[in-house]
Design a protein around this motif. Structure first.
Motif, short mmCIF file in Angstrom:
data_model
loop_
_atom_site.label_atom_id
_atom_site.label_comp_id
_atom_site.label_asym_id
_atom_site.label_seq_id
_atom_site.Cartn_x
_atom_site.Cartn_y
_atom_site.Cartn_z
N GLY A 220 0.74 -1.35 -0.09
CA GLY A 220 -0.16 0.05 -0.09
C GLY A 220 0.91 1.39 0.03
N LEU A 221 2.15 1.17 -0.14
CA LEU A 221 3.06 2.20 -0.14
C LEU A 221 2.51 3.34 -1.22
N VAL A 222 2.30 4.46 -0.86
CA VAL A 222 2.07 5.80 -1.78
C VAL A 222 3.23 6.61 -1.95
N HIS A 223 3.94 6.78 -0.96
CA HIS A 223 5.33 7.55 -0.99
C HIS A 223 6.58 7.01 -0.63
N ILE A 245 1.89 3.52 -5.68
CA ILE A 245 2.64 4.38 -5.36
C ILE A 245 2.49 5.90 -6.09
N GLN A 246 2.58 6.98 -5.57
CA GLN A 246 2.42 8.12 -6.30
C GLN A 246 3.52 8.94 -6.47
N ASP A 265 3.79 -0.17 -15.27
CA ASP A 265 2.59 -0.57 -14.42
C ASP A 265 2.43 0.29 -13.11
N LEU A 266 3.14 1.42 -12.90
CA LEU A 266 2.74 2.11 -11.80
C LEU A 266 2.00 3.12 -12.08
N ALA A 267 0.40 2.70 -12.20
CA ALA A 267 -0.44 3.59 -13.01
C ALA A 267 -0.75 4.90 -12.15
N ALA A 292 -0.83 9.55 -15.32
CA ALA A 292 -0.77 10.51 -14.17
C ALA A 292 0.46 11.06 -13.80
N LEU A 293 1.64 10.81 -14.69
CA LEU A 293 2.63 11.27 -14.45
C LEU A 293 2.57 13.10 -14.60
N VAL A 294 3.20 13.78 -13.73
CA VAL A 294 3.49 15.00 -13.54
C VAL A 294 4.95 15.63 -13.69
N HIS A 295 5.65 14.83 -12.92
CA HIS A 295 7.11 15.28 -12.77
C HIS A 295 7.92 14.12 -13.00
N LEU A 296 8.86 14.26 -14.15
CA LEU A 296 9.83 13.05 -14.39
C LEU A 296 11.53 13.76 -14.46
N ASP A 297 12.22 13.34 -13.66
CA ASP A 297 13.70 13.85 -13.73
C ASP A 297 14.54 12.68 -13.93
N LEU A 298 15.14 12.83 -15.10
CA LEU A 298 16.11 11.81 -15.30
C LEU A 298 17.63 12.20 -15.54
N SER A 299 17.80 13.48 -15.02
CA SER A 299 19.08 14.28 -15.30
C SER A 299 20.14 13.54 -14.59
N SER A 300 21.32 13.89 -15.12
CA SER A 300 22.68 13.57 -14.81
C SER A 300 22.74 12.06 -14.40
N ASN A 301 22.74 11.21 -15.81
CA ASN A 301 22.63 9.95 -15.78
C ASN A 301 23.41 9.62 -17.14
N GLN A 302 23.34 8.38 -17.75
CA GLN A 302 23.79 8.14 -19.00
C GLN A 302 22.80 7.56 -19.99
#
Length: 463
Positions: A220-223, A245-246, A265-267, A292-302
């Motif tokens: 039931g984890l949300v955060h 999970i939100q 699958d994380l709807a 439902a995605l509002v914020h996506l941060d993939l910075s500083s990776n490869q």
């Protein structure tokens, strides 16, 4: 016969005096004024006044009051009625004859404070316990009734050093937050595996090592926030079981590999950050399923590959950070796509470029424009003198507008006059070399002709 009446008179005379003496003795207690009765301040005189106030539900259990005092908690005022100073806070139930603590926050504690086990036993009614800036020793013994009662535990820059085993004893928690305190454990699973009722878990900036758990019991984890730790390895595909999970924050770790396809699958996911890791590979297509995605941060990776076009179809996305990766190719979106974002970052991708016919350099995306072959235009030679090294000039109208706006300012590279002189000198040198070579060839030809003219007559004579 006379003595008898005399004795009788004497007895009658004494009777009122006796009556007055006896009555006076009985009347002494109520005779003082009401102001005199509360004058003594001894506990014995105040004891009778407690039951009425307790019946009104305004008195804390004396055992818990003593426990608070032993922890340095100010108790001059009723802890259940008045706000406590210095960031401390309490909340009580409405039980009678005595109220009980259900929430306690200790803030800005003295480093010398040592919480006794007896005090913790008295606080077994707590459902929420928080420590804020309390660099005190960790209580060694946690009473079972207290760990069973707690539903929320928070530790922010407090308790000096924790262990995963110590935290794992709070098995009935729905809310766990540990921030800014070292935690010794072989991984988050040591702490979380027995907490089946968790709704929110934050273990951040704790130097926690290990891997992201492969098995989850708190479905039931949300955060979930495991940021700023030392986690390594891949993100397991089993993370998809967290269907509620939100918020998912795994930033600032040492995670490797690619994002699992099962992330789609994380709807319910609204906020996801994987920034500042060593993740690689393309952005999985399954992310397009996160409506439902509002914020996506993939910075500083490869991350590499091209930026997927399906991002334009995710209408709810308001913050997208793709900077400092290895994305390549032509940026696939126009200005209308960028306008709907509150935050959009794509700089630091050296092999990525934008189409200058669709996007203006004034947007300052942090990437170069594309040439006719879809490759990034090389930056000017002197990048240090530019205000924005990523804002390269285009081959089209942008160059003209920049020249017009510079208004005679210094130019990068050689001037037109120098170029003209250099070209002229080059042409002159080429001409001289050509004439020299031509004259040699001409001289050789003339010599050959003369030689032939001499030999031919002699051959004729011989014939």
């Amino acid at each position: 016969m006379e003595p008898r009446p005399t004795a009788l008179l004497i007895l009658l005379a004494l009777l009122p005096f006796d009556t007055w003496i006896g009555g006076g003795g009985a009347a002494v207690p109520p005779s003082p004024s009401p102001k005199a009765s509360p004058a003594p301040s001894s506990p014995a005189s105040n004891a009778p006044s407690r039951p009425p106030s307790a019946a009104q539900g305004s008195t804390l259990d004396p055992r818990q009051l003593t426990a608070l005092q032993s922890m340095g908690f100010p108790t001059a005022a009723d802890p259940c009625a008045d706000p406590a100073p210095h960031g401390n806070a309490t909340a009580c139930d409405n039980e009678a004859p005595f109220r009980h603590l259900v929430s306690l926050r200790l803030a800005n504690c003295s480093p010398d404070l040592d919480i006794p086990t007896t005090a913790l036993r008295a606080l077994s009614t707590l459902r929420s316990l928080a420590f804020l800036r309390c660099p005190i020793p960790v209580p060694r013994h946690l009473p079972g009734p207290l760990t069973a009662s707690l539903r929320s535990f928070s530790c922010d820059a407090s308790l000096r050093h924790l262990t995963g085993v110590w935290l794992s004893r709070f098995q009935n928690l729905t809310d766990l937050s540990v921030v800014g305190v070292p935690v010794s454990a072989s991984g988050p699973a040591v702490i979380l595996s027995q907490m089946h009722h968790l709704r929110s878990a934050t273990i951040s900036a704790t130097n926690l090592s290990g891997v992201v758990p492969h098995h989850w019991n708190a479905l039931g984890l949300v955060h979930l926030n495991l940021s700023s730790n030392l986690l390594n390895g891949r993100i397991p595909s089993s993370i998809s079981v967290l269907g509620f999970i939100q918020t998912l924050d795994l930033s600032s770790n040492a995670l490797t590999g690619s994002l699992p396809d099962t992330i789609g699958d994380l709807a319910a996911l609204k906020h996801a950050s994987f920034a500042r890791n060593s993740l690689s590979g393309p952005i999985p297509d399954s992310i397009s399923q996160l409506s439902a995605l509002v914020h996506l941060d993939l910075s500083s990776n490869q991350f590499n590959g091209s930026i997927p076009k399906f991002l334009a179809e995710m209408k709810g996305l308001k913050l997208l950070n793709l900077e400092n990766n290895n994305f390549q190719g032509v940026f696939p979106f126009n200005a209308s796509f960028l306008r709907r974002f509150e935050v959009f970052k794509v700089g630091g991708n050296n092999n990525l470029c934008y189409n200058h016919t669709q996007l203006s350099s004034s947007l300052k995306l942090g990437i170069a424009p594309c040439d006719r072959y879809g490759l990034p235009v090389s930056p000017p030679a002197d990048r240090s003198t530019r205000a924005d090294s990523s804002d390269y000039s285009d081959d089209s109208s942008d160059e003209g507008s920049r020249d017009a706006g510079s208004n005679g300012a210094s130019h990068h590279g050689p001037s037109k006059l120098v170029l003209g002189v250099a070209i002229g000198l080059s042409c002159f040198v080429f001409l001289v070399i050509f004439l020299v070579c031509f004259s040699k060839q001409l001289f050789s030809l003339v010599s050959f002709t003369n030689h032939c003219s001499i030999i031919l007559p002699k051959k004729k004579e011989l014939l």
